[in-house]
Design an enzyme around this catalytic site. Structure first.
Site, PDB file in Angstrom:
ATOM      1  N   ASP A 104       0.792  -1.010   0.103  1.00 28.21           N
ATOM      2  CA  ASP A 104      -0.032   0.054   0.095  1.00 28.21           C
ATOM      3  C   ASP A 104       0.798   1.179  -0.093  1.00 28.21           C
ATOM      4  OD1 ASP A 104      -2.026   1.899   0.090  1.00 28.21           O
ATOM      5  OD2 ASP A 104      -2.636   1.273   2.317  1.00 28.21           O
ATOM      6  N   ASP A 288      -1.847   5.594  -6.021  1.00 25.37           N
ATOM      7  CA  ASP A 288      -2.301   4.640  -4.990  1.00 25.37           C
ATOM      8  C   ASP A 288      -2.468   3.274  -5.377  1.00 25.37           C
ATOM      9  OD1 ASP A 288      -3.070   3.857  -2.365  1.00 25.37           O
ATOM     10  OD2 ASP A 288      -5.102   4.290  -2.748  1.00 25.37           O
TER      11      ASP A 288
END
Ligand SMILES: *[C@@H]1O[C@H](CO)[C@@H](O)[C@H](O)[C@H]1NC(C)=O
Ligand SMILES: *[C@@H]1O[C@H](CO)[C@@H](O)[C@H](O)[C@H]1NC(C)=O
Ligand SMILES: *[C@@H]1O[C@H](CO)[C@@H](O)[C@H](O)[C@H]1NC(C)=O
Ligand SMILES: *[C@@H]1O[C@H](CO)[C@@H](O)[C@H](O)[C@H]1NC(C)=O
Ligand SMILES: *[C@@H]1O[C@H](CO)[C@@H](O)[C@H](O)[C@H]1NC(C)=O
Length: 416
Positions: A104, A288
């Site tokens: 992440d 992201d």
């Protein structure tokens, strides 16, 4: 050349005999790449727009109200859902315990125990602090421990702060936790009582311990036409893997526009087609790995919808085109720094062979660009998620606080 080499060897020999070189010379490749496996939850993907919009809201709120602990609480999103995830295998402790973590770039804490409570390895040390990390409709509450983490044989990071969950809500799938590789500033206010301390990420510690020679991470994902469990990417600690991109890497400073400045944030301008129809003017947003779609500000989304002649599908909410309309779809152009990157029509769509997997119909083509849920001009105008990251190589260079991007062999690839 030989003269120079033998001179160097002589010098090394004499330094050794003087005891200057305490250790033998070890030539190491100090960039380490981990393969990533892509998981797609077909039940989750039917909700991909809600899941991604909820995440966008929480990413924005998290840095704006770090003390407030405000949940994104969109209400309508089932909490145990995800659309896509990129996973890596790591071990912690000695003897090593294996775990699968989600990579992440939108967070920076590393923690374990998403699926079930995990006992701390015997080698781990409790710091006495508690940890609270929030992700949209998901949250982990636990304790901070310090131990070694092995990302791959040959890359063992010592004294890594990590969380062990006592409670974790909203993490679906086969993941044991999160490997947060975003900017360290995102750990602000996750510890208690030392709320104002930052927690160095695995990248920060690997660099500080001399295990990698650049304080940066390169990210590569390939598009896939199969649904699940494909090894389609790699995360490179210590810099860009030049076998994974084509042409030059183009670097620019991380955007200074808040709140995107807290993330792997950049400025970009988006136009559509040969006529360069404006979609989004030079505005800030983020990349992201935890977002599936390419989300853009509401006004930009409306311009894109009008330009493409698409309409939202009543069942799955994604924009859709008829095959005839798709034949006329043009590229999107992203001007980032001094260069322009092309997102082809094929790169803008969900793989057509997988339409039924998302509850769609073979009579339509579904677009992976959608609405972030807020208007442009507020410093968080897009999320370049999986749809984007599977077509370009990206780098987060923490040392120079900059973002890098390059084309890959998949930028212009046709995925069925
Ligand atoms: C991790 O381990 C699992 C199970 O052993 C395996 O299926 C998978 O391919 C491995 N690699 C990655 C990158 O997850
Ligand atoms: C880890 O921390 C211990 C205790 O503070 C210290 O002695 C050791 O040198 C550290 N190791 C590394 C690789 O930083
Ligand atoms: C996929 O998402 C659904 C909800 O959208 C969830 O109930 C299910 O557990 C998820 N599947 C996996 C394997 O995580
Ligand atoms: C909190 O931070 C201070 C200053 O950095 C440090 O001395 C102290 O040990 C920390 N407390 C805990 C519980 O880690
Ligand atoms: C990014 O755009 C903003 C305006 O949207 C501007 O203030 C800033 O200087 C630009 N460049 C960087 C590196 O942030």
């Amino acid at each position: 050349m030989f003269a120079k080499l033998s001179f160097t060897l002589c010098l090394l020999a004499s330094l050794s005999s003087l005891g200057v070189l305490a250790e033998p010379i070890v030539i190491r490749d100090r960039r380490v790449s981990l393969p990533t496996v892509k998981r797609v939850n077909t039940t989750g993907i039917a909700n991909v727009l809600k899941i991604d919009q909820s995440r966008a809201k929480s990413l924005r709120n998290r840095v704006q109200n770090p003390g407030l602990r405000a949940r994104a609480s969109s209400g309508s999103v089932p909490i145990t859902s995800y659309a896509t995830q990129y996973l890596v295998n790591v071990t912690i402790g000695d003897p090593p315990m294996p775990f699968r973590l989600q990579v992440d770039t939108g967070s920076a804490n590393t923690w374990f125990g998403a699926a079930k409570i995990i006992r701390a390895p015997t080698s781990a040390k409790d710091t006495g602090q508690s940890l609270d990390v929030e992700y949209g409709d998901a949250v982990m509450l636990g304790e901070e421990w310090v131990d070694q983490i092995t990302l791959t044989p040959g890359l063992t990071i010592h004294n890594q702060s990590m969380g062990l969950a006592l409670a974790a809500v909203g993490f679906a799938g086969e993941i044991d936790g999160i490997l947060g590789i975003g900017p360290e500033v995102l750990t602000y206010s996750t510890l208690f009582p030392n709320q104002t301390s930052f927690i160095p990420t695995v990248t920060d510690n690997a660099f500080a311990q001399g295990l990698i020679n650049e304080h940066s991470v390169g990210i590569f994902f390939a598009p896939t036409a199969s649904i699940d469990g494909v090894t389609n990417g790699e995360v490179s600690f210590g810099g860009a893997d030049d076998t994974k991109f084509t042409g030059d890497l183009n670097y620019m400073p991380i955007t200074t526009t808040y709140p995107s400045s807290r993330y792997v944030g950049l400025n970009q301008t988006i136009t559509y087609g040969a006529s360069k129809l404006p979609i989004l003017s030079n505005n800030a947003g983020i990349t992201d790995t935890g977002t599936t779609l390419l989300l853009i500000a509401t006004d930009a989304f409306q311009a894109y919808q009008a330009a493409t002649g698409s309409e939202p599908d009543p069942d799955i909410a994604l924009l859709r085109l008829t095959p005839a309309q798709f034949a006329n779809l043009e590229s999107l152009f992203f001007t980032i720094g001094t260069e322009t990157y092309e997102l082809t029509p094929n790169a803008q769509i969900w793989p057509r062979a997988l339409n039924s997997a998302i509850g769609g119909s073979d009579d339509f083509v579904y677009l992976m660009i959608n609405d972030i849920g807020t208007p442009s001009g507020y410093g968080f105008d897009f999320i370049d998620g999986m749809t984007f990251l599977e077509r370009f190589y990206t780098v987060y260079d923490a040392a120079q606080n900059r973002f890098g991007i390059a084309n890959t062999e998949f930028t212009y690839a046709q995925v069925a």
